[in-house]
Write a protein that holds these residues in place. Structure first.
Motif, PDB file in Angstrom:
ATOM      1  N   GLY A  42       0.833  -1.197   0.000  1.00  0.00           N
ATOM      2  CA  GLY A  42       0.000   0.000   0.000  1.00  0.00           C
ATOM      3  C   GLY A  42       0.867   1.245   0.000  1.00  0.00           C
ATOM      4  N   LYS A  43       0.607   2.152  -0.941  1.00  0.00           N
ATOM      5  CA  LYS A  43       1.396   3.368  -1.057  1.00  0.00           C
ATOM      6  C   LYS A  43       0.477   4.594  -1.005  1.00  0.00           C
ATOM      7  CE  LYS A  43       5.539   1.564  -1.806  1.00  0.00           C
ATOM      8  NZ  LYS A  43       6.724   1.832  -0.969  1.00  0.00           N
ATOM      9  N   MET A  44       0.936   5.642  -0.320  1.00  0.00           N
ATOM     10  CA  MET A  44       0.206   6.899  -0.259  1.00  0.00           C
ATOM     11  C   MET A  44       0.977   7.915  -1.092  1.00  0.00           C
ATOM     12  SD  MET A  44      -0.952   9.097   3.093  1.00  0.00           S
ATOM     13  CE  MET A  44      -1.629   7.639   3.882  1.00  0.00           C
ATOM     14  N   GLU A  45       0.678   7.976  -2.383  1.00  0.00           N
ATOM     15  CA  GLU A  45       1.454   8.810  -3.292  1.00  0.00           C
ATOM     16  C   GLU A  45       1.317  10.285  -2.932  1.00  0.00           C
ATOM     17  OE1 GLU A  45       0.999   9.707  -7.936  1.00  0.00           O
ATOM     18  OE2 GLU A  45       1.727   7.714  -7.501  1.00  0.00           O
ATOM     19  N   GLY A  46       2.451  10.969  -2.841  1.00  0.00           N
ATOM     20  CA  GLY A  46       2.444  12.389  -2.549  1.00  0.00           C
ATOM     21  C   GLY A  46       2.382  12.727  -1.079  1.00  0.00           C
ATOM     22  N   GLY A  47       2.410  11.694  -0.207  1.00  0.00           N
ATOM     23  CA  GLY A  47       2.385  11.956   1.223  1.00  0.00           C
ATOM     24  C   GLY A  47       0.984  11.989   1.809  1.00  0.00           C
ATOM     25  N   LEU A  48       0.923  12.287   3.111  1.00  0.00           N
ATOM     26  CA  LEU A  48      -0.334  12.228   3.848  1.00  0.00           C
ATOM     27  C   LEU A  48      -1.373  13.210   3.323  1.00  0.00           C
ATOM     28  CD1 LEU A  48      -2.008  11.135   6.219  1.00  0.00           C
ATOM     29  CD2 LEU A  48      -0.905  12.845   7.689  1.00  0.00           C
ATOM     30  N   LEU A  49      -0.956  14.435   3.036  1.00  0.00           N
ATOM     31  CA  LEU A  49      -1.909  15.443   2.583  1.00  0.00           C
ATOM     32  C   LEU A  49      -2.532  15.060   1.247  1.00  0.00           C
ATOM     33  CD1 LEU A  49      -0.151  18.792   3.578  1.00  0.00           C
ATOM     34  CD2 LEU A  49      -2.049  17.628   4.726  1.00  0.00           C
ATOM     35  N   VAL A  56     -10.892  12.533   1.083  1.00  0.00           N
ATOM     36  CA  VAL A  56     -11.905  13.466   1.587  1.00  0.00           C
ATOM     37  C   VAL A  56     -12.503  14.304   0.462  1.00  0.00           C
ATOM     38  CG1 VAL A  56     -12.313  15.403   3.148  1.00  0.00           C
ATOM     39  CG2 VAL A  56     -10.798  13.544   3.848  1.00  0.00           C
ATOM     40  N   LEU A  57     -11.672  14.737  -0.481  1.00  0.00           N
ATOM     41  CA  LEU A  57     -12.127  15.697  -1.476  1.00  0.00           C
ATOM     42  C   LEU A  57     -12.682  15.047  -2.735  1.00  0.00           C
ATOM     43  CD1 LEU A  57      -9.224  18.279  -1.130  1.00  0.00           C
ATOM     44  CD2 LEU A  57     -11.427  18.241   0.063  1.00  0.00           C
ATOM     45  N   SER A  58     -12.034  13.976  -3.216  1.00  0.00           N
ATOM     46  CA  SER A  58     -12.498  13.367  -4.458  1.00  0.00           C
ATOM     47  C   SER A  58     -13.195  12.037  -4.257  1.00  0.00           C
ATOM     48  CB  SER A  58     -11.315  13.171  -5.428  1.00  0.00           C
ATOM     49  OG  SER A  58     -10.394  12.241  -4.901  1.00  0.00           O
ATOM     50  N   GLY A  59     -13.201  11.512  -3.005  1.00  0.00           N
ATOM     51  CA  GLY A  59     -13.899  10.266  -2.738  1.00  0.00           C
ATOM     52  C   GLY A  59     -13.114   9.021  -3.084  1.00  0.00           C
ATOM     53  N   GLU A  60     -11.835   9.166  -3.503  1.00  0.00           N
ATOM     54  CA  GLU A  60     -11.007   8.020  -3.828  1.00  0.00           C
ATOM     55  C   GLU A  60     -10.342   7.485  -2.561  1.00  0.00           C
ATOM     56  OE1 GLU A  60     -10.575   6.670  -6.861  1.00  0.00           O
ATOM     57  OE2 GLU A  60     -11.811   8.112  -7.939  1.00  0.00           O
ATOM     58  N   SER A  61      -9.730   6.295  -2.680  1.00  0.00           N
ATOM     59  CA  SER A  61      -8.995   5.725  -1.558  1.00  0.00           C
ATOM     60  C   SER A  61      -7.741   6.553  -1.266  1.00  0.00           C
ATOM     61  CB  SER A  61      -8.595   4.279  -1.873  1.00  0.00           C
ATOM     62  OG  SER A  61      -7.725   3.775  -0.885  1.00  0.00           O
ATOM     63  N   MET A  62      -7.315   6.565  -0.008  1.00  0.00           N
ATOM     64  CA  MET A  62      -6.080   7.248   0.356  1.00  0.00           C
ATOM     65  C   MET A  62      -4.867   6.539  -0.225  1.00  0.00           C
ATOM     66  SD  MET A  62      -6.659   8.282   4.355  1.00  0.00           S
ATOM     67  CE  MET A  62      -4.943   8.818   4.496  1.00  0.00           C
ATOM     68  N   PHE A  63      -4.993   5.230  -0.469  1.00  0.00           N
ATOM     69  CA  PHE A  63      -3.839   4.418  -0.837  1.00  0.00           C
ATOM     70  C   PHE A  63      -3.975   3.852  -2.249  1.00  0.00           C
ATOM     71  CE2 PHE A  63      -4.266   4.262   3.746  1.00  0.00           C
ATOM     72  CZ  PHE A  63      -2.976   4.514   4.189  1.00  0.00           C
ATOM     73  N   PHE A  64      -2.842   3.651  -2.877  1.00  0.00           N
ATOM     74  CA  PHE A  64      -2.744   2.879  -4.105  1.00  0.00           C
ATOM     75  C   PHE A  64      -2.117   1.524  -3.777  1.00  0.00           C
ATOM     76  CE2 PHE A  64      -2.489   7.269  -5.772  1.00  0.00           C
ATOM     77  CZ  PHE A  64      -3.532   7.218  -6.687  1.00  0.00           C
ATOM     78  N   GLN A  65      -2.348   0.559  -4.659  1.00  0.00           N
ATOM     79  CA  GLN A  65      -1.601  -0.690  -4.606  1.00  0.00           C
ATOM     80  C   GLN A  65      -0.376  -0.562  -5.506  1.00  0.00           C
ATOM     81  OE1 GLN A  65      -4.294  -3.709  -6.018  1.00  0.00           O
ATOM     82  NE2 GLN A  65      -5.099  -4.134  -3.983  1.00  0.00           N
ATOM     83  N   GLU A  66       0.776  -0.983  -5.014  1.00  0.00           N
ATOM     84  CA  GLU A  66       1.958  -1.087  -5.854  1.00  0.00           C
ATOM     85  C   GLU A  66       2.320  -2.565  -5.941  1.00  0.00           C
ATOM     86  OE1 GLU A  66       5.374   1.978  -6.248  1.00  0.00           O
ATOM     87  OE2 GLU A  66       6.101   0.434  -4.845  1.00  0.00           O
ATOM     88  N   LEU A  67       2.311  -3.093  -7.152  1.00  0.00           N
ATOM     89  CA  LEU A  67       2.574  -4.512  -7.384  1.00  0.00           C
ATOM     90  C   LEU A  67       3.924  -4.631  -8.071  1.00  0.00           C
ATOM     91  CD1 LEU A  67      -0.941  -4.409  -8.432  1.00  0.00           C
ATOM     92  CD2 LEU A  67      -0.375  -6.454  -7.150  1.00  0.00           C
ATOM     93  N   ILE A  68       4.884  -5.301  -7.410  1.00  0.00           N
ATOM     94  CA  ILE A  68       6.282  -5.324  -7.836  1.00  0.00           C
ATOM     95  C   ILE A  68       6.742  -6.767  -8.027  1.00  0.00           C
ATOM     96  CG2 ILE A  68       8.600  -4.480  -7.308  1.00  0.00           C
ATOM     97  CD1 ILE A  68       7.279  -2.685  -5.158  1.00  0.00           C
ATOM     98  N   ALA A  69       7.409  -7.026  -9.160  1.00  0.00           N
ATOM     99  CA  ALA A  69       8.004  -8.340  -9.409  1.00  0.00           C
ATOM    100  C   ALA A  69       9.420  -8.342  -8.829  1.00  0.00           C
ATOM    101  CB  ALA A  69       8.010  -8.645 -10.897  1.00  0.00           C
ATOM    102  N   ARG A  70       9.537  -8.594  -7.543  1.00  0.00           N
ATOM    103  CA  ARG A  70      10.830  -8.451  -6.856  1.00  0.00           C
ATOM    104  C   ARG A  70      11.739  -9.669  -7.040  1.00  0.00           C
ATOM    105  NH1 ARG A  70       8.548  -5.288  -2.302  1.00  0.00           N
ATOM    106  NH2 ARG A  70       9.437  -3.202  -2.529  1.00  0.00           N
TER     107      ARG A  70
END
Length: 226
Positions: A42-49, A56-70
């Motif tokens: 789980g990643k919060m792109e651009g930081g907490l704000l 809060v403003l656009s109704g989207e999730s706070m987090f993105f999924q980052e899927l990595i082939a490590r």
């Protein structure tokens, strides 16, 4: 990176074939299945704000999924919650894409997703709210919709009027205005079309063939009230 949109006519999913070290970003809960070499974070792109703004403003999730082939190559399947289309778009960095709420599904590395504030009139009446998503960068972005995605290609100076509930995405260099669907208020009300968006070319506007708010209203009308 290789990918394929499977079952494009109904309930599509995107299959990514990742080489070791490659990664994709997706909306929260978009992953359907993944290989054993894939890690999801789980990643919060651009930081907490920025995360709070998306929630809060656009109704989207706070987090993105980052899927990595490590640990080696692997496959990932992603999808979205609504029955509808998925479209892949290549961005070269020369312009951004304005995307309606719930329209962003995933993107390759090099794409940034930010919350953009509309002006007062558009925020109140466009049906998209005060805040939309601004997708920028170089790479491929995957847009999802309710119903199929239909592109409307406008030449320079050409105009089109679109019901605001059917908007999906459009280039950030395009301008549009809000207006009544009919010349009179009574006619607008009785026709069922109150406010619409008038776009002016050049540019391509992506619309969805079904209106999720209208469908939600139909569902509510079928549920007996207590």
């Amino acid at each position: 990176m290789k990918y394929e949109i499977l079952y494009p006519e109904a309930f599509p999913v995107v299959k990514f074939s990742l080489a070791r070290g490659e990664k994709i970003k997706a909306e929260s809960d978009a992953m359907i299945a993944m290989g054993a070499n894939i890690d999801v974070e789980g990643k919060m792109e651009g930081g907490l704000l920025s995360g709070l703004a998306r929630r809060v403003l656009s109704g989207e999730s706070m987090f993105f999924q980052e899927l990595i082939a490590r640990r080696g190559p692997g496959e990932v399947l992603i999808g979205h919650q609504l029955p509808g289309g998925i479209l892949d778009l290549d961005l070269d960095g020369s312009y951004g894409l304005i995307v309606q709420k719930d329209g962003y599904l995933a993107s390759t590395d090099g794409i940034q997703v930010e919350t953009k504030m509309q002006n007062l009139t558009r925020g109140l009446f466009s049906g998209e709210g005060f805040f939309v998503l601004n997708v920028r960068g170089r790479g491929t972005v995957f847009i999802s919709s309710y119903g199929m995605i239909h592109p409307i290609n406008l030449d320079d100076g050409e105009e089109v009027i679109i019901d605001n509930g059917h908007l999906v995405a459009w280039p950030d260099y395009m301008d549009y205005k809000i207006e009544k669907a009919s010349s009179g208020i009574i006619s607008s009300f009785t026709s069922g079309e109150m406010l619409v968006c008038r776009f002016r070319g050049p540019g391509i506007v992506l619309i969805q063939t079904r209106n999720p708010d209208a469908f939600a209203g139909w569902i509510r009308s079928m549920v007996p009230s207590s």
